[in-house]
Design a protein around this motif. Structure first.
Motif, PDB file in Angstrom:
ATOM      1  N   SER A  90       0.812  -1.225   0.097  1.00  0.00           N
ATOM      2  CA  SER A  90      -0.067  -0.052   0.014  1.00  0.00           C
ATOM      3  C   SER A  90       0.704   1.506   0.048  1.00  0.00           C
ATOM      4  CB  SER A  90      -1.074  -0.082   1.160  1.00  0.00           C
ATOM      5  OG  SER A  90      -0.224  -0.446   2.305  1.00  0.00           O
ATOM      6  N   ALA A  93       1.545   1.848  -3.542  1.00  0.00           N
ATOM      7  CA  ALA A  93       0.405   2.587  -4.287  1.00  0.00           C
ATOM      8  C   ALA A  93       0.353   3.946  -3.891  1.00  0.00           C
ATOM      9  CB  ALA A  93      -0.833   1.721  -3.810  1.00  0.00           C
ATOM     10  N   PHE A 124     -13.116  -3.267  19.636  1.00  0.00           N
ATOM     11  CA  PHE A 124     -12.264  -4.230  19.317  1.00  0.00           C
ATOM     12  C   PHE A 124     -13.037  -5.606  19.604  1.00  0.00           C
ATOM     13  CE2 PHE A 124      -7.726  -2.449  19.431  1.00  0.00           C
ATOM     14  CZ  PHE A 124      -7.919  -2.231  18.083  1.00  0.00           C
ATOM     15  N   SER A 146      -2.769  -4.475  11.986  1.00  0.00           N
ATOM     16  CA  SER A 146      -3.426  -3.115  11.407  1.00  0.00           C
ATOM     17  C   SER A 146      -2.955  -2.101  12.349  1.00  0.00           C
ATOM     18  CB  SER A 146      -5.006  -3.429  11.400  1.00  0.00           C
ATOM     19  OG  SER A 146      -5.474  -4.584  10.814  1.00  0.00           O
ATOM     20  N   LEU A 149       0.241  -0.867  11.048  1.00  0.00           N
ATOM     21  CA  LEU A 149       0.122  -0.392   9.669  1.00  0.00           C
ATOM     22  C   LEU A 149       0.306   1.026   9.515  1.00  0.00           C
ATOM     23  CD1 LEU A 149      -2.282  -2.482   7.492  1.00  0.00           C
ATOM     24  CD2 LEU A 149       0.075  -2.143   7.213  1.00  0.00           C
TER      25      LEU A 149
ATOM     26  N   PHE B 417      -4.536  -1.075 -10.278  1.00  0.00           N
ATOM     27  CA  PHE B 417      -3.373  -1.564  -9.697  1.00  0.00           C
ATOM     28  C   PHE B 417      -3.158  -0.968  -8.441  1.00  0.00           C
ATOM     29  CE2 PHE B 417       1.327  -1.592  -9.095  1.00  0.00           C
ATOM     30  CZ  PHE B 417       1.506  -2.969  -8.926  1.00  0.00           C
ATOM     31  N   ALA B 418      -3.073   0.146  -8.281  1.00  0.00           N
ATOM     32  CA  ALA B 418      -2.961   0.936  -7.061  1.00  0.00           C
ATOM     33  C   ALA B 418      -4.081   0.582  -5.915  1.00  0.00           C
ATOM     34  CB  ALA B 418      -2.954   2.401  -7.262  1.00  0.00           C
ATOM     35  N   TYR B 419      -5.488   0.536  -6.410  1.00  0.00           N
ATOM     36  CA  TYR B 419      -6.579   0.410  -5.662  1.00  0.00           C
ATOM     37  C   TYR B 419      -6.071  -1.250  -4.847  1.00  0.00           C
ATOM     38  CZ  TYR B 419      -8.803   4.461  -6.560  1.00  0.00           C
ATOM     39  OH  TYR B 419      -9.059   5.768  -6.737  1.00  0.00           O
ATOM     40  N   MET B 421      -3.471  -2.956  -4.788  1.00  0.00           N
ATOM     41  CA  MET B 421      -2.402  -2.860  -3.673  1.00  0.00           C
ATOM     42  C   MET B 421      -2.680  -2.387  -2.450  1.00  0.00           C
ATOM     43  SD  MET B 421       0.725  -3.548  -5.237  1.00  0.00           S
ATOM     44  CE  MET B 421       2.264  -2.463  -5.262  1.00  0.00           C
ATOM     45  N   LEU B 422      -3.741  -1.415  -2.423  1.00  0.00           N
ATOM     46  CA  LEU B 422      -4.081  -0.796  -1.150  1.00  0.00           C
ATOM     47  C   LEU B 422      -5.332  -1.603  -0.342  1.00  0.00           C
ATOM     48  CD1 LEU B 422      -2.959   2.032  -0.088  1.00  0.00           C
ATOM     49  CD2 LEU B 422      -4.934   2.982  -1.248  1.00  0.00           C
ATOM     50  N   PRO B 424      -5.859  -4.740   0.799  1.00  0.00           N
ATOM     51  CA  PRO B 424      -5.577  -5.574   1.828  1.00  0.00           C
ATOM     52  C   PRO B 424      -5.376  -4.587   3.342  1.00  0.00           C
ATOM     53  CG  PRO B 424      -4.294  -6.438   0.438  1.00  0.00           C
ATOM     54  CD  PRO B 424      -4.989  -4.756  -0.081  1.00  0.00           C
ATOM     55  N   ALA B 425      -4.549  -3.681   3.120  1.00  0.00           N
ATOM     56  CA  ALA B 425      -4.205  -2.848   4.265  1.00  0.00           C
ATOM     57  C   ALA B 425      -5.455  -1.903   4.628  1.00  0.00           C
ATOM     58  CB  ALA B 425      -3.028  -2.137   3.860  1.00  0.00           C
ATOM     59  N   GLY B 428      -7.894  -4.044   6.703  1.00  0.00           N
ATOM     60  CA  GLY B 428      -7.441  -4.184   7.936  1.00  0.00           C
ATOM     61  C   GLY B 428      -7.453  -3.104   8.942  1.00  0.00           C
ATOM     62  N   ILE B 429      -7.146  -1.820   8.369  1.00  0.00           N
ATOM     63  CA  ILE B 429      -7.159  -0.644   9.175  1.00  0.00           C
ATOM     64  C   ILE B 429      -8.627  -0.279   9.292  1.00  0.00           C
ATOM     65  CG2 ILE B 429      -6.795   1.923   9.038  1.00  0.00           C
ATOM     66  CD1 ILE B 429      -4.220   1.144   7.717  1.00  0.00           C
ATOM     67  N   SER B 431     -11.152  -2.146   9.690  1.00  0.00           N
ATOM     68  CA  SER B 431     -11.853  -2.763  10.851  1.00  0.00           C
ATOM     69  C   SER B 431     -11.320  -2.638  12.089  1.00  0.00           C
ATOM     70  CB  SER B 431     -11.935  -4.392  10.489  1.00  0.00           C
ATOM     71  OG  SER B 431     -10.474  -4.866  10.437  1.00  0.00           O
ATOM     72  N   VAL B 432     -10.032  -2.396  11.999  1.00  0.00           N
ATOM     73  CA  VAL B 432      -9.518  -1.983  13.747  1.00  0.00           C
ATOM     74  C   VAL B 432      -9.402  -0.729  13.990  1.00  0.00           C
ATOM     75  CG1 VAL B 432      -7.349  -2.680  14.796  1.00  0.00           C
ATOM     76  CG2 VAL B 432      -7.945  -4.214  13.113  1.00  0.00           C
TER      77      VAL B 432
END
Lengths: 275, 701, 367
Positions: A90, A93, A124, A146, A149, B417-419, B421-422, B424-425, B428-429, B431-432
Motif C-alpha cells: 500500500s 500505491a 475491538f 493493522s 500499519l 493496480f493501485a487500488y 495494492m491498497l 488489504p491494508a 485491516g485498518i 476494521s481495526v
C-alpha cells in the motif's frame, strides 16, 4: 591538538551519558539476579553476594515461559510478515499513483494515530466476538498488524518517494509487468525500509499487553507479556521472576534493534519529504 | 490472586476433571482491576467465562450492569444455608455470589524475633514502634522500621475511621466521610509518619512487604493472603489492629469473601455443568483443602466445624479478628467513595490539605461522583434529532456515492493496480481503526454508562458539553500540554544534540549509537515499572545516587504532585529521545560536507554552522517526526499510568488520555470517556493541520 | 527493422497541455533526434512511444501496428534513461541479463547475448560489479548494454549523455553513432543539446511548447531554418537576429536598420521584395561574418562598422561581440589579429548566407 582534546571531551561526555542511559536497563538485570525479598535494598550494586541466577532457572524450568515465548514468536512472526506485505504494497500505491482518494487515505493514516487507543478496546472486543475470533491468534494478528500499519505505510511511502521512478520504468521496458517490476526491482532496493517496517511490526506485537489480555483467554495461548503479567499479582508480585522475565522479553527486541541500528539511520524516513 | 492460590485452584479443578470425564476447566487469570474491565467488555460482546471468581465488591457493578446471573433460582435455598452469612453476597435482595472462604481482612502481623507481644492499643503501638525504628549503622538512614504498611491506599486506611468511632459508608451505600472520625484518622496516620516517625515516608505495598519479609520491619498491617508468603521467611504472629487509645474502639477492617458468580450468557447445558462445578468449588471438601494448603478461613459451616479447623490456632485467632471487622460493601458506589477518599487522603499525606478540609471535600466529591456515575440522561428531542442527522448523513453519503459512481468507477479502472495494492491494508485498518472510531463516535453521543450498560441510547451532545464546561478538563488539558511540550522539547533537543555529537569522528561511534538506542528497544511497560522502582523515596536508585554523589536529601518522587509528574516526564524523556536521535542522524547524513567547508572558509563558528546549516538542513526530516512524536506523547498512557500508579497522588498526575481510561474503566462512564476521546482527537487534528500548514508541509500529503 | 509513426498525439497533465497534436515519423533504421528546450514535451513524447505514458489522443504505430494499448513490456522497444536507472542491487551482468531472464530465455542464450553486448561496449571486465562501483561513463555503457541485449525493434534514448562531463559526452556520442551504423536499428534520441542533435541525427525533429517547429536533416535545419526559433536553437554560437526593413534606393535593394545597411542586390529572389518597406528580421550566423582586414575581396557596400564589446577566445577562433547602432553582432573570427574591447571593427557580411523572417509570424521568407 585542541581538536583532539575536544574530541576526547565529547567522547567522555558521551560515554558518561550512555552509561547513565543504560542504568535503568542494567537495573532490571540487577533485580532479576536478586531474591524477591532483596527487592528493596539500598545498595546500588548490580551484583551482590546474594545474587544468583535462581530466578532464571525457575523461569525456564517451573513456569510456562518457554510456551509463552514460542507463542510470542509465532504471533510476532506472522504479524511481521503481514505488516511487511501490506505496508510495502500500500505504501507503493500511495507513493507512485495519483489516484482518487489518495490524499484522504494519507491524511486518515495520520489521523489514526490521534485517537486514544484505550477507547478502541471495547469496539475491538465487540468486533472480535461477533467474528468469533476471541481466544484465537487470528484476531490478535489482525489487530496487531493493522494497528502498526499506518505508521509502517507512511514509512514505506516515504522511502519509495526517494527511489527514482525510472527504475521501475526501466524494468517495465525490460519486460516486467507493474507488479513484477515492484517485486523484482523496487522491493530489493527498499530493503532498509522493509527492515524498519518489519522491526516496528515485530515490536508492536512482541511487547503488547492490553489487547492480548482481552483477546487471549486460554493460558496455553498466552504471549510473553501476558505470562509476565501473571507473575504480578496486585498484592504479591514475584519480583525476581518478573524481572528475569522482563530481561528475557527485552533481549530479542534489543538484539534486533542493535543488529538493525544501521538500517534505522538509513531507512527511517518518517521525515523524508520529497523536495 | 496469589500464585500459590492459583496452583491450589488448578489442583482442585484437576481433581474435578478426573471425576467428570469430558469436562475441561479452563482457568483464565486476571488481575482484579483487569478482571473487572475485561469481563465487562467480554460480557458486552456476549462472551466471557461461565464462572467468575473474584472479590465480593465487584458484585455491585456486575449486578447493576446485568452481566451476572442472580443465583437464587439456580440453587436450592438449602445450598445457601450451608455457608456463613458473610460468604453469601447479596445485593438488592438477590444473591449474586457465593464465597469459598472468608477473610481478606487486615490485621497486625509482627515479627516474633523483634516484637515479643503485639501492642494492645495505639499508644502502645507508637511506643513499640518508636523503640524499634532504628538507624542500626549510624549512617543517618533508618534501617529498621517499627511499622510498615501500604498506608496510602483507602482499603488499608478505612479500618482506622472505624477505630475513631464512625464508619465511612452508610447502610444505604451513601458516603459518610465528613466526620470527626475521618478527620481524626487522617491526622492519626499523618502523625505516625511525621510526628512519631514509625512508618516510612513512602511505603507502597511492595516496599512494606519486602521490608517485613527481610526482618527490616517489626510490624506490618496486611491481610490474611500474605501468610503463605511469610510463613517460611518470618516467624510471625497475628493480632487485631490495636485499639485506638483515645476512643477505646478497635479499628474495623473490611471483611469480604472471594467467591463465584455466573456469567449471564451461560445457558442450557453449560449452565447445569457450571452449577455443578460451582457447587463443587464451594464444597467443604475443597475448602478444607484450601485451609490446609493456604490457611484460608472456610466459609462452609461444615468445614468450619471440622476438627482440623478447630485445631488450627492461626485460624482461631483469625476468627476473633474477623469478628472485629465489618463486611465489605458491595454497592457499585463504593468505587466512587474509594476514589474520592483516595485523592483527599493523599492530599493530607502530601501536606497540601488539612484533615478537616479533606474530610469535607472527600464527602462532597464522593457524592458528586456517585451522582455522575448513576446519572442516566434520558434521550430527549436532541437525541432524536441527532439520530435523524446521523441517518441523513449516511443517506447523503450513499446518494453522493451513487451520483458520482461513474467518476469513482473510472478512477478505479484507471488505477486498478493501485487500488488493489491498497485494498488489504485498507480492510485491516478499516476494521481495526475506522470501525472502532465510528463506534466511539456513536457512544460519545449516547448515555452509555454503568446503569445503561446494555440498553444505551443516543442522547446528543451532553457529554461534549459537560466536558467543555468542566473546569477540570482545562486543568487536565493544561497538564497534557506541559507534558507534551516538555517531553517533545527534550526529545528533540537531546536527540539532535546527541546526533550531532555522535556524527563527528569519534572512537567507538557505532557502539555508542547502538547503546543509546536501547531505551527505545525496551518494552515500554517494563521500562516504566523499572523507573517507578527507581523513584522509590528510600530504596530507589535515583535518590540513592542523588544522596551519595550530590549529598541531596531524598526527594519524595511519588507522593508529591509536582515531583510525581516530573518523574513521569523524566521516564518518558528517557524512553523517547532515541527515536529523535535516529531521525536526526538520518537527516545529518544528507548534509554534504562541502557546506561545512564552505562556511568554514567564510569564517563561521561552530555555533553559527549549527544554526545556519545543520538545523535548517535537518528540519525537513525533523518536522514530520516532531508531529508524530507530539501525537504519540500526547496519547501516551503507559508511562503516566504505570509510573504514577494510575494518577497518584490524588489524581494530580493525570493527562487527558489517562483520565479517559479512568473515566471509562474505573467510573464506568463510557459515553463521557468516548466524548473526551473525540475531543482529544479533534485537538490533535487541529494541531497537526495548523502545524503542517505553518511549516508548509501539507504538500507531503 | 521497424519504423515509428506518431499521428496527432496530444497529452495534457491536468490543465497543462504538454503535446498539441504531434505528427512525426521515424523511418526504419533511421537515427532520429528529438531536440528542444526543456519543458517542450520531447521526453513525454518519448515516454508515449515507450508506453510509459498514455496519450490523450492520437495513434502510436510501431512497425506498422497500433500500439496505443500495448503494455511497455510488450512493445519490443528498449530505452536508455537519463539517470541510467540501473538496478542497484544487481551486478552489471544481472542488469544486462534481467530482461532475458524475465523472458525465460535459456542460460546459454542469456550468456551469449550478455557477452556479445558487453564486448561491444567494452564492459566485459565489469560484469561482476555493482552499479555504485562504476564511474559515470561506465554506468552509461551498462545502460546502453541493457538496451542492446534486448535486440529491440526500436531504441529510445532519453537525454542519455546529460549527466556526463564534456569529454565523455563526446566520446559516447561517437560510440552511440557507431552502434547505430553497426546495428542499423531505428533509434529515437531525445536531447536538449543542439550539438548532439547536429552531430548524431539522420533527421532532427525540433520541438517547442508542445508543437513541432521543424523536421529535417541537420543541414536543412541549419541552412533553412523554418522560423526564428529554429534558427536560434540550431547553430553554435547562436545566430544574430536584427530587426529592420527592406527598401529600395536608387534601384538597389537594401536592408536597413539602425547601424546596419546591407545591399541585397545579390539576392535574386523576388519573395523578399514583396515585403518591401515592411519590417523583417534578418539573421546572420556568426561564422558568416568576416573581418574586413583579412578579406581578399573587399565589399564596402556590405561592411558594417562595429565597436567591439567583448572578446571570447576559443583557441583557433575568437568569438567577438560587438555592436553597431542598436544592432548587436557576434562573429567568429580568426585569432590572427588581436582584438580588444573598444576597438573598431569592420565586418563583411556574406550576403548569400543571410536569412530573412517575417516580423509577425517569425516564419522564414523563402529566398
Amino acid at each position: 591538538m585542541s581538536k583532539k582534546i575536544e574530541t576526547l571531551f565529547i567522547f567522555s561526555f558521551l560515554v558518561l551519558f550512555t552509561l547513565a542511559t543504560l542504568y535503568p536497563a542494567l537495573n532490571i538485570i540487577g533485580i532479576s539476579l536478586r531474591t524477591d525479598d532483596a527487592f528493596q535494598t539500598r545498595s546500588l550494586a548490580l551484583w551482590t553476594a546474594e545474587s544468583s541466577f535462581r530466578s532464571y532457572f525457575t523461569l525456564f524450568l517451573e513456569t510456562d515461559f518457554l510456551t509463552w515465548m514460542k507463542n510470542s514468536f509465532l504471533v510476532s512472526f506472522v504479524v511481521t510478515l503481514t505488516g511487511v506485505v501490506l505496508a510495502s504494497t500500500s505504501g507503493y500505491a500511495l507513493s507512485r499513483f495519483n489516484f482518487m482518494g489518495r490524499r484522504a487515505v494519507l491524511s486518515s493514516l495520520l489521523m489514526t494515530q490521534m485517537f486514544p487507543a484505550t477507547m478502541l478496546l471495547l469496539p475491538f472486543f465487540i468486533l472480535l466476538a461477533k467474528l468469533k475470533l476471541i481466544n484465537s491468534y487470528l484476531g490478535l494478528i489482525i489487530i496487531y498488524s493493522s494497528t502498526a500499519l499506518p505508521f509502517c505505510i507512511w514509512q514505506m511511502k516515504g522511502y519509495y518517494d526517494t527511489i527514482p521512478a525510472a527504475l521501475e520504468e526501466a524494468a517495465r521496458m525490460d519486460g516486467c509487468s507493474r507488479f513484477s517490476a515492484f517485486i523484482k526491482v523496487i522491493l530489493p532496493v527498499s530493503s532498509p525500509a522493509l527492515v524498519i517496517t518489519a522491526l516496528f511490526s515485530f515490536m508492536a506485537s512482541w511487547s503488547e499487553y492490553v489487547v492480548a489480555a482481552i483477546v487471549l483467554q486460554d493460558p496455553e495461548l498466552y504471549t510473553l507479556p501476558l505470562g509476565l503479567k501473571s507473575f504480578q499479582a496486585s498484592l504479591a508480585t514475584q519480583w525476581g521472576l518478573y524481572a528475569a522475565g522482563a530481561v528475557v522479553v527485552s533481549i530479542p527486541v534489543t538484539i534486533l534493534f542493535i543488529s538493525l541500528s544501521r538500517f534505522l539511520v538509513s531507512g527511517l524516513t518518517v521525515g523524508s519529504v520529497k523536495g | 490472586m496469589l500464585y500459590e492460590n492459583r496452583k491450589a485452584l488448578r489442583e482442585v479443578c484437576d481433581k474435578y476433571e478426573d471425576s467428570h470425564p469430558g469436562i475441561n476447566i479452563n482457568l483464565i487469570y486476571r488481575e482484579t482491576e483487569e478482571l473487572r474491565s475485561n469481563f465487562q467488555s467480554a460480557a458486552l460482546g456476549g462472551s466471557g467465562p461461565e464462572l467468575i471468581y473474584g472479590p465480593s465488591d465487584q458484585v455491585g457493578p456486575f449486578a447493576v450492569m446485568g452481566i451476572i446471573k442472580p443465583l437464587d433460582d439456580l440453587f436450592p435455598p438449602s445450598f445457601f444455608n450451608q455457608f456463613s452469612s458473610n460468604a453469601v453476597v447479596q445485593f438488592q435482595d438477590k444473591t449474586w455470589m457465593v464465597g469459598d472462604g472468608v477473610g481478606n481482612h487486615l490485621m497486625l502481623m509482627y515479627n516474633k524475633d523483634i516484637v515479643s507481644s503485639p501492642p494492645e492499643n495505639t499508644d502502645e503501638m507508637i511506643k513499640i514502634g518508636k523503640s524499634l525504628t532504628k538507624d542500626l549503622d549510624d549512617d543517618g538512614i533508618i534501617d529498621q522500621y517499627g511499622l510498615v504498611w501500604n498506608f496510602t491506599e483507602p482499603f488499608f486506611y478505612v479500618p482506622w475511621i472505624g477505630g475513631f468511632g464512625e464508619w465511612f459508608i452508610n447502610d444505604d451505600g451513601s458516603p459518610n466521610l465528613n466526620t470527626k472520625s475521618n478527620e481524626n484518622a487522617f491526622a492519626f496516620i499523618k502523625s505516625l509518619r511525621d510526628e512519631h516517625r514509625i512508618i516510612p515516608k513512602e511505603c507502597d505495598y511492595e516496599t512494606a512487604n519486602a521490608l517485613f519479609k527481610t526482618g527490616r520491619a517489626a510490624m506490618i498491617i496486611n491481610g490474611d493472603w500474605s501468610w503463605g508468603d511469610y510463613r517460611d521467611k518470618v516467624d510471625f504472629g497475628i493480632a487485631a489492629l490495636p485499639m485506638v487509645s483515645s476512643t477505646g474502639v478497635f479499628p474495623t477492617p473490611l471483611v469480604s469473601t472471594k467467591g463465584y458468580s455466573i456469567n449471564v450468557h451461560t445457558t442450557s447445558e453449560k449452565l447445569s455443568h457450571t452449577i455443578d462445578l460451582m457447587t463443587y468449588l464451594t464444597s467443604p471438601e475443597v475448602q478444607l483443602h484450601y485451609m490446609r494448603r493456604l490457611n484460608v478461613q472456610p466459609s462452609s459451616l461444615a468445614a468450619l466445624s471440622h476438627p482440623d479447623v478447630q485445631a488450627n490456632s492461626l485460624l482461631k485467632q483469625n476468627a476473633a479478628i474477623i469478628k472485629k471487622g465489618r463486611p465489605m460493601p458491595v454497592v457499585p458506589e463504593l468505587r466512587a467513595i474509594w476514589d474520592a477518599l483516595r485523592g483527599e487522603y493523599q492530599s493530607v499525606l502530601a501536606g497540601t490539605k488539612d484533615p478537616h478540609t479533606a474530610a469535607v471535600e472527600s464527602q462532597r466529591k464522593a457524592i458528586d461522583q456517585i451522582k455522575t456515575m448513576n446519572l442516566v440522561i434520558e434521550p430527549g428531542v436532541q437525541g432524536k434529532f441527532i439520530k435523524g442527522l446521523l441517518f441523513l448523513f449516511i443517506a447523503a453519503l450513499g446518494i453522493i456515492f451513487w451520483i458520482k459512481k461513474k467518476i469513482y468507477l473510472r478512477s478505479f479502472q484507471e488505477n486498478k493496480f493501485a487500488y488493489l495494492m491498497l485494498l488489504p491494508a485498507f480492510l485491516g485498518i478499516m476494521s481495526v481503526i475506522i470501525f472502532p472510531f465510528g463506534y466511539n463516535l456513536i457512544i460519545s453521543l449516547s448515555n452509555f454508562s454503568l446503569r445503561t450498560f446494555k440498553d444505551w441510547e443516543i442522547i446528543g451532545f451532553h457529554h461534549f458539553a459537560s466536558v467543555l464546561t468542566d473546569g477540570g478538563f482545562y486543568s487536565l488539558f493544561g497538564k497534557t500540554i506541559i507534558w507534551t511540550v516538555v517531553n517533545v522539547c527534550f526529545h528533540v533537543s537531546l536527540g539532535v544534540f546527541l546526533a550531532v555529537m555522535i556524527n563527528r569522528t569519534l572512537p567507538a561511534k557505532r557502539t555508542l549509537r547502538t547503546l543509546l538506542i536501547i531505551p527505545w528497544a525496551l518494552p515500554q511497560y517494563i521500562a516504566a515499572l523499572t523507573w517507578r522502582g527507581m523513584f522509590n523515596q528510600e530504596y530507589g536508585s535515583i535518590n540513592l545516587i542523588l544522596n551519595k554523589f550530590f549529598n541531596m536529601s531524598p526527594i519524595q518522587w511519588l507522593s508529591q504532585p509536582v515531583e510525581a509528574f516530573s518523574a513521569c516526564i523524566i521516564t518518558n524523556i528517557w524512553l523517547g529521545f532515541p527515536f529523535m536521535m535516529v531521525v536526526a542522524l538520518g537527516g545529518l547524513q544528507s548534509i554534504p560536507k562541502e557546506m561545512y567547508e564552505a562556511s568554514q572558509v567564510d569564517g563561521a563558528s561552530r555555533w553559527q554552522q549549527f544554526w545556519n546549516i545543520t538545523l535548517p538542513m535537518i528540519k525537513p526530516v525533523m518536522i514530520p517526526a516532531v508531529i508524530l512524536g507530539t501525537i504519540w506523547t500526547f496519547n501516551n498512557i503507559n508511562v503516566v499510568w504505570l509510573v504514577s500508579n494510575g494518577g497518584e497522588p490524588s489524581d494530580l498526575t493525570h493527562i487527558l488520555v489517562s483520565y479517559v481510561y479512568k473515566a471509562a474503566f474505573n467510573l464506568y462512564r463510557y459515553g463521557y470517556a468516548a466524548a473526551l476521546s473525540m475531543i482529544i482527537f479533534l485537538i490533535l487534528s487541529m494541531f497537526t493541520v495548523s502545524f503542517m500548514r505553518r511549516s508548509k508541509l501539507d504538500a507531503v500529503v | 527493422m521497424a519504423g515509428v509513426s506518431l499521428q496527432a498525439i496530444s497529452k495534457s497533465f491536468g490543465d497543462n497541455t504538454i503535446l498539441k497534436g504531434i505528427d512525426v515519423q521515424a523511418h526504419s533504421g533511421e537515427f532520429m533526434v528529438i531536440v528542444g528546450p526543456s519543458g517542450c514535451g520531447k521526453s513525454t513524447l518519448l515516454r508515449i512511444i515507450a508506453g510509459l505514458e498514455t496519450p490523450d489522443g492520437g495513434e502510436v504505430i510501431i512497425d506498422g501496428e497500433r500500439k496505443n494499448d500495448t503494455d511497455p513490456s510488450k512493445r519490443e522497444v528498449a530505452m536508455v534513461f537519463q539517470n541510467y536507472a540501473l538496478y542497484p542491487t544487481m551486478t552489471v551482468y544481472e542488469n544486462l541479463a534481467f530482461s532475458q531472464r524475465i523472458r525465460k530465455r535459456s542460460k546459454d542464450e542469456i550468456d551469449k547475448r550478455v557477452m556479445e553486448s558487453a564486448e561491444m561496449l567494452k564492459i566485459d571486465e565489469l560484469l561482476d560489479r555493482k552499479p555504485k562501483e562504476l564511474s559515470g561513463g561506465q554506468r552509461q555503457r551498462v545502460a546502453l548494454g541493457r538496451a542492446l541485449v534486448r535486440k529491440p525493434k526500436v531504441f529510445l534514448f532519453d537525454e542519455p549523455l546529460s549527466n556526463l562531463d564534456a569529454k565523455l559526452r563526446q566520446e559516447m556520442r561517437l560510440e552511440i553513432k557507431k552502434l547505430h551504423t553497426q546495428l542499423n536499428n531505428t533509434m529515437i534520441y531525445v536531447t536538449h543539446d543542439q550539438t548532439e542533435a547536429m552531430t548524431m541525427a539522420d533527421r532532427i525533429c525540433l520541438m517547442n511548447n508542445g508543437i513541432i517547429e521543424q523536421i529535417g536533416t541537420p543541414e536543412e535545419l541549419y541552412n533553412k531554418p523554418a522560423n526564428t526559433f529554429v534558427s536560434t536553437f540550431i547553430g553554435m554560437p547562436p545566430i544574430n537576429l536584427i530587426d529592420g526593413e527592406v527598401c529600395t534606393e536608387n534601384g538597389s535593394a537594401f536592408f536597413i536598420s539602425d547601424g546596419v545597411r546591407i545591399n541585397l542586390d545579390k539576392i535574386k529572389n523576388i519573395e523578399l521584395f514583396k515585403d518591401l518597406d515592411k519590417h523583417v528580421i534578418m539573421g546572420i550566423r556568426p561564422e558568416n561574418l568576416h573581418d574586413n582586414y583579412f578579406a581578399e575581396i573587399k565589399d564596402p557596400e556590405n561592411t558594417i562598422k562595429c565597436t567591439v564589446d567583448l572578446v571570447e577566445n576559443l583557441g583557433s577562433v575568437a568569438l567577438v561581440h560587438s555592436h553597431s547602432g542598436d544592432a548587436h553582432l557576434s562573429a567568429t573570427l580568426t585569432t590572427e589579429k588581436i582584438i580588444h574591447p573598444g576597438d573598431s571593427l569592420d565586418l563583411i557580411v556574406d550576403v548569400n548566407s543571410l536569412h530573412f523572417f517575417h516580423q509577425e509570424t517569425k516564419e522564414r521568407i523563402k529566398l
